[in-house]
Structures are given as structure tokens and as C-alpha cells.
Design a protein around this motif. Structure first.
Motif, PDB file in Angstrom:
ATOM      1  N   LYS A  63      -2.426 -17.616  11.898  1.00  0.00           N
ATOM      2  CA  LYS A  63      -2.282 -18.633  12.947  1.00  0.00           C
ATOM      3  C   LYS A  63      -3.491 -18.574  13.877  1.00  0.00           C
ATOM      4  O   LYS A  63      -3.956 -17.497  14.240  1.00  0.00           O
ATOM      5  N   PRO A  64      -3.978 -19.746  14.282  1.00  0.00           N
ATOM      6  CA  PRO A  64      -5.109 -19.767  15.219  1.00  0.00           C
ATOM      7  C   PRO A  64      -4.727 -19.163  16.566  1.00  0.00           C
ATOM      8  O   PRO A  64      -3.585 -19.285  17.007  1.00  0.00           O
ATOM      9  N   PHE A  65      -5.683 -18.488  17.192  1.00  0.00           N
ATOM     10  CA  PHE A  65      -5.484 -17.974  18.545  1.00  0.00           C
ATOM     11  C   PHE A  65      -6.820 -17.895  19.246  1.00  0.00           C
ATOM     12  O   PHE A  65      -7.875 -17.957  18.620  1.00  0.00           O
ATOM     13  N   ARG A  66      -6.779 -17.771  20.559  1.00  0.00           N
ATOM     14  CA  ARG A  66      -7.967 -17.544  21.391  1.00  0.00           C
ATOM     15  C   ARG A  66      -7.535 -16.652  22.540  1.00  0.00           C
ATOM     16  O   ARG A  66      -6.661 -17.009  23.313  1.00  0.00           O
ATOM     17  N   HIS A  67      -8.161 -15.489  22.627  1.00  0.00           N
ATOM     18  CA  HIS A  67      -7.825 -14.530  23.673  1.00  0.00           C
ATOM     19  C   HIS A  67      -9.100 -14.214  24.452  1.00  0.00           C
ATOM     20  O   HIS A  67     -10.091 -13.781  23.876  1.00  0.00           O
ATOM     21  N   GLU A  68      -9.057 -14.456  25.762  1.00  0.00           N
ATOM     22  CA  GLU A  68     -10.197 -14.168  26.634  1.00  0.00           C
ATOM     23  C   GLU A  68      -9.778 -13.135  27.662  1.00  0.00           C
ATOM     24  O   GLU A  68      -8.663 -13.178  28.171  1.00  0.00           O
ATOM     25  N   LYS A  69     -10.691 -12.207  27.965  1.00  0.00           N
ATOM     26  CA  LYS A  69     -10.351 -11.185  28.946  1.00  0.00           C
ATOM     27  C   LYS A  69     -11.608 -10.720  29.672  1.00  0.00           C
ATOM     28  O   LYS A  69     -12.655 -10.498  29.059  1.00  0.00           O
ATOM     29  N   LYS A  70     -11.479 -10.574  31.000  1.00  0.00           N
ATOM     30  CA  LYS A  70     -12.538  -9.963  31.805  1.00  0.00           C
ATOM     31  C   LYS A  70     -12.213  -8.487  31.940  1.00  0.00           C
ATOM     32  O   LYS A  70     -11.078  -8.110  32.198  1.00  0.00           O
ATOM     33  N   LEU A  71     -13.241  -7.662  31.790  1.00  0.00           N
ATOM     34  CA  LEU A  71     -13.088  -6.217  31.898  1.00  0.00           C
ATOM     35  C   LEU A  71     -13.768  -5.724  33.172  1.00  0.00           C
ATOM     36  O   LEU A  71     -14.334  -6.507  33.928  1.00  0.00           O
ATOM     37  N   ASP A  72     -13.732  -4.436  33.395  1.00  0.00           N
ATOM     38  CA  ASP A  72     -14.381  -3.850  34.568  1.00  0.00           C
ATOM     39  C   ASP A  72     -15.890  -4.070  34.518  1.00  0.00           C
ATOM     40  O   ASP A  72     -16.478  -4.232  33.444  1.00  0.00           O
ATOM     41  N   ASP A  73     -16.520  -4.053  35.700  1.00  0.00           N
ATOM     42  CA  ASP A  73     -17.972  -4.114  35.757  1.00  0.00           C
ATOM     43  C   ASP A  73     -18.542  -2.894  35.051  1.00  0.00           C
ATOM     44  O   ASP A  73     -17.915  -1.831  34.983  1.00  0.00           O
ATOM     45  N   TRP A  74     -19.764  -3.055  34.556  1.00  0.00           N
ATOM     46  CA  TRP A  74     -20.412  -1.979  33.810  1.00  0.00           C
ATOM     47  C   TRP A  74     -21.875  -1.911  34.215  1.00  0.00           C
ATOM     48  O   TRP A  74     -22.548  -2.939  34.345  1.00  0.00           O
ATOM     49  N   GLU A  75     -22.379  -0.719  34.435  1.00  0.00           N
ATOM     50  CA  GLU A  75     -23.754  -0.488  34.868  1.00  0.00           C
ATOM     51  C   GLU A  75     -24.640  -0.222  33.656  1.00  0.00           C
ATOM     52  O   GLU A  75     -24.410   0.730  32.915  1.00  0.00           O
ATOM     53  N   VAL A  76     -25.648  -1.074  33.458  1.00  0.00           N
ATOM     54  CA  VAL A  76     -26.629  -0.893  32.391  1.00  0.00           C
ATOM     55  C   VAL A  76     -27.789  -0.093  32.955  1.00  0.00           C
ATOM     56  O   VAL A  76     -28.331  -0.424  34.002  1.00  0.00           O
ATOM     57  N   SER A  77     -28.155   0.978  32.260  1.00  0.00           N
ATOM     58  CA  SER A  77     -29.309   1.790  32.649  1.00  0.00           C
ATOM     59  C   SER A  77     -29.862   2.457  31.393  1.00  0.00           C
ATOM     60  O   SER A  77     -29.235   2.409  30.332  1.00  0.00           O
ATOM     61  N   ALA A  78     -31.015   3.093  31.534  1.00  0.00           N
ATOM     62  CA  ALA A  78     -31.604   3.793  30.392  1.00  0.00           C
ATOM     63  C   ALA A  78     -30.675   4.890  29.883  1.00  0.00           C
ATOM     64  O   ALA A  78     -30.674   5.223  28.700  1.00  0.00           O
ATOM     65  N   ALA A  79     -29.842   5.440  30.763  1.00  0.00           N
ATOM     66  CA  ALA A  79     -28.908   6.508  30.372  1.00  0.00           C
ATOM     67  C   ALA A  79     -27.543   5.959  29.953  1.00  0.00           C
ATOM     68  O   ALA A  79     -26.697   6.703  29.472  1.00  0.00           O
ATOM     69  N   ASN A  80     -27.312   4.656  30.131  1.00  0.00           N
ATOM     70  CA  ASN A  80     -25.997   4.069  29.849  1.00  0.00           C
ATOM     71  C   ASN A  80     -26.184   2.819  28.993  1.00  0.00           C
ATOM     72  O   ASN A  80     -26.224   1.703  29.495  1.00  0.00           O
ATOM     73  N   THR A  81     -26.301   3.009  27.681  1.00  0.00           N
ATOM     74  CA  THR A  81     -26.623   1.914  26.769  1.00  0.00           C
ATOM     75  C   THR A  81     -25.519   1.626  25.748  1.00  0.00           C
ATOM     76  O   THR A  81     -25.640   0.687  24.987  1.00  0.00           O
ATOM     77  N   LYS A  82     -24.474   2.427  25.726  1.00  0.00           N
ATOM     78  CA  LYS A  82     -23.409   2.248  24.740  1.00  0.00           C
ATOM     79  C   LYS A  82     -22.151   1.758  25.434  1.00  0.00           C
ATOM     80  O   LYS A  82     -21.560   2.457  26.234  1.00  0.00           O
ATOM     81  N   LEU A  83     -21.761   0.542  25.109  1.00  0.00           N
ATOM     82  CA  LEU A  83     -20.587  -0.097  25.693  1.00  0.00           C
ATOM     83  C   LEU A  83     -19.493  -0.158  24.627  1.00  0.00           C
ATOM     84  O   LEU A  83     -19.595  -0.924  23.676  1.00  0.00           O
ATOM     85  N   ASP A  84     -18.488   0.670  24.754  1.00  0.00           N
ATOM     86  CA  ASP A  84     -17.377   0.656  23.821  1.00  0.00           C
ATOM     87  C   ASP A  84     -16.189  -0.043  24.472  1.00  0.00           C
ATOM     88  O   ASP A  84     -15.825   0.253  25.600  1.00  0.00           O
ATOM     89  N   ILE A  85     -15.617  -0.983  23.755  1.00  0.00           N
ATOM     90  CA  ILE A  85     -14.507  -1.787  24.266  1.00  0.00           C
ATOM     91  C   ILE A  85     -13.259  -1.449  23.471  1.00  0.00           C
ATOM     92  O   ILE A  85     -13.264  -1.527  22.243  1.00  0.00           O
ATOM     93  N   LYS A  86     -12.200  -1.073  24.193  1.00  0.00           N
ATOM     94  CA  LYS A  86     -10.926  -0.731  23.561  1.00  0.00           C
ATOM     95  C   LYS A  86      -9.935  -1.856  23.809  1.00  0.00           C
ATOM     96  O   LYS A  86      -9.624  -2.167  24.948  1.00  0.00           O
ATOM     97  N   LEU A  87      -9.465  -2.466  22.736  1.00  0.00           N
ATOM     98  CA  LEU A  87      -8.454  -3.515  22.856  1.00  0.00           C
ATOM     99  C   LEU A  87      -7.095  -2.868  22.979  1.00  0.00           C
ATOM    100  O   LEU A  87      -6.781  -1.902  22.298  1.00  0.00           O
ATOM    101  N   ASP A  88      -6.260  -3.434  23.856  1.00  0.00           N
ATOM    102  CA  ASP A  88      -4.942  -2.848  24.102  1.00  0.00           C
ATOM    103  C   ASP A  88      -3.882  -3.371  23.140  1.00  0.00           C
ATOM    104  O   ASP A  88      -2.725  -3.001  23.218  1.00  0.00           O
ATOM    105  N   GLY A  89      -4.255  -4.253  22.233  1.00  0.00           N
ATOM    106  CA  GLY A  89      -3.294  -4.744  21.247  1.00  0.00           C
ATOM    107  C   GLY A  89      -2.474  -5.926  21.698  1.00  0.00           C
ATOM    108  O   GLY A  89      -1.602  -6.380  20.991  1.00  0.00           O
ATOM    109  N   LYS A  90      -2.707  -6.440  22.904  1.00  0.00           N
ATOM    110  CA  LYS A  90      -1.943  -7.591  23.389  1.00  0.00           C
ATOM    111  C   LYS A  90      -2.628  -8.881  23.011  1.00  0.00           C
ATOM    112  O   LYS A  90      -3.784  -8.980  22.916  1.00  0.00           O
TER     113      LYS A  90
END
Length: 127
Positions: A100-127
């Protein structure tokens, strides 16, 4: 003729050097997981991750293995700074599957991009 070669050689070196001080951006990538495992994206399914901040918006497509990477249109990385993270996960109607077609949009917490912080892992809660 020799002077012409010198001018052409200088122009080539100038073109290779580029303009400005180079790219100060950071290459950012990551993985989308659900239940501790990378998600899989099917044929009629898609997911995009968006970073918005500092007057810029960057969008990356999640591949079939659940990974993504951001690049500026001309290559290079994302400027360091704070970004709002959001995603859109969707399933289109397909004549080949009964999904079945669906569309799920979600805003997450702010995230700081820096030379030391380059890996953004997103965990879906299953909802």
C-alpha cells in the motif's frame, strides 16, 4: 609562440588551482536503521534525508542498503554548522506488488556538522 605556450600553461594551472580557498565542507554520510539493522529500500519505495541550516538545504537519497551521503552540487562537503534533520519515507503504488502507498515525514533533533562529527545515523522507531 613561446609566449603563447606560457600564457596557455598559466591558464591551465590557474584552472586546476580553482578559485577561492577551496572547499571547507565536510563529507557527511550515514545509515538508516530499524530494529538495529539497516533498512532495505524496495523498487517502488524511497527515502530522502534533508539537512537545513545556515540558509542552505542539502538532500541525500537513501540507497537500497539503507546508506546515504551528502554532496554539494559541485562536489565537496557540507559547511560545518547546526542543521535541522528531517526525512521523508514513501512507498508508491506499484502494479507489481500489493504494498500500500504511504508517505511518512518526520523532523528529528538538530545535528551539528563538524570535521569530528560526520556520521549521521538515523534510527526509525517503527511507527
Amino acid at each position: 609562440m613561446r609566449a603563447l605556450r606560457g600564457v596557455v600553461g598559466g591558464l591551465i594551472l590557474l584552472a586546476l588551482a580553482g578559485c577561492g580557498g577551496g572547499d571547507n565542507g565536510v563529507v557527511v554520510g550515514g545509515t538508516v536503521t530499524k530494529g538495529g539493522s539497516p533498512i532495505t529500500i524496495g523498487d517502488s519505495e524511497g527515502m530522502t534525508i534533508t539537512l537545513t541550516g545556515g540558509g542552505n538545504t542539502f538532500t541525500a537519497n537513501v540507497d537500497e542498503k539503507g546508506t546515504f551521503a551528502f554532496q554539494k552540487p559541485a562536489g565537496g562537503g557540507i559547511p560545518p554548522g547546526k542543521y535541522q534533520v528531517s526525512y521523508v519515507h514513501y512507498q508508491n503504488a506499484s502494479p507489481y506488488t500489493k504494498a500500500k502507498p504511504f508517505r511518512h515525514e518526520k523532523k528529528l533533533d538538530d545535528w551539528e556538522v563538524s570535521a569530528a562529527n560526520t556520521k549521521l545515523d538515523i534510527k526509525l522507531d517503527g511507527k
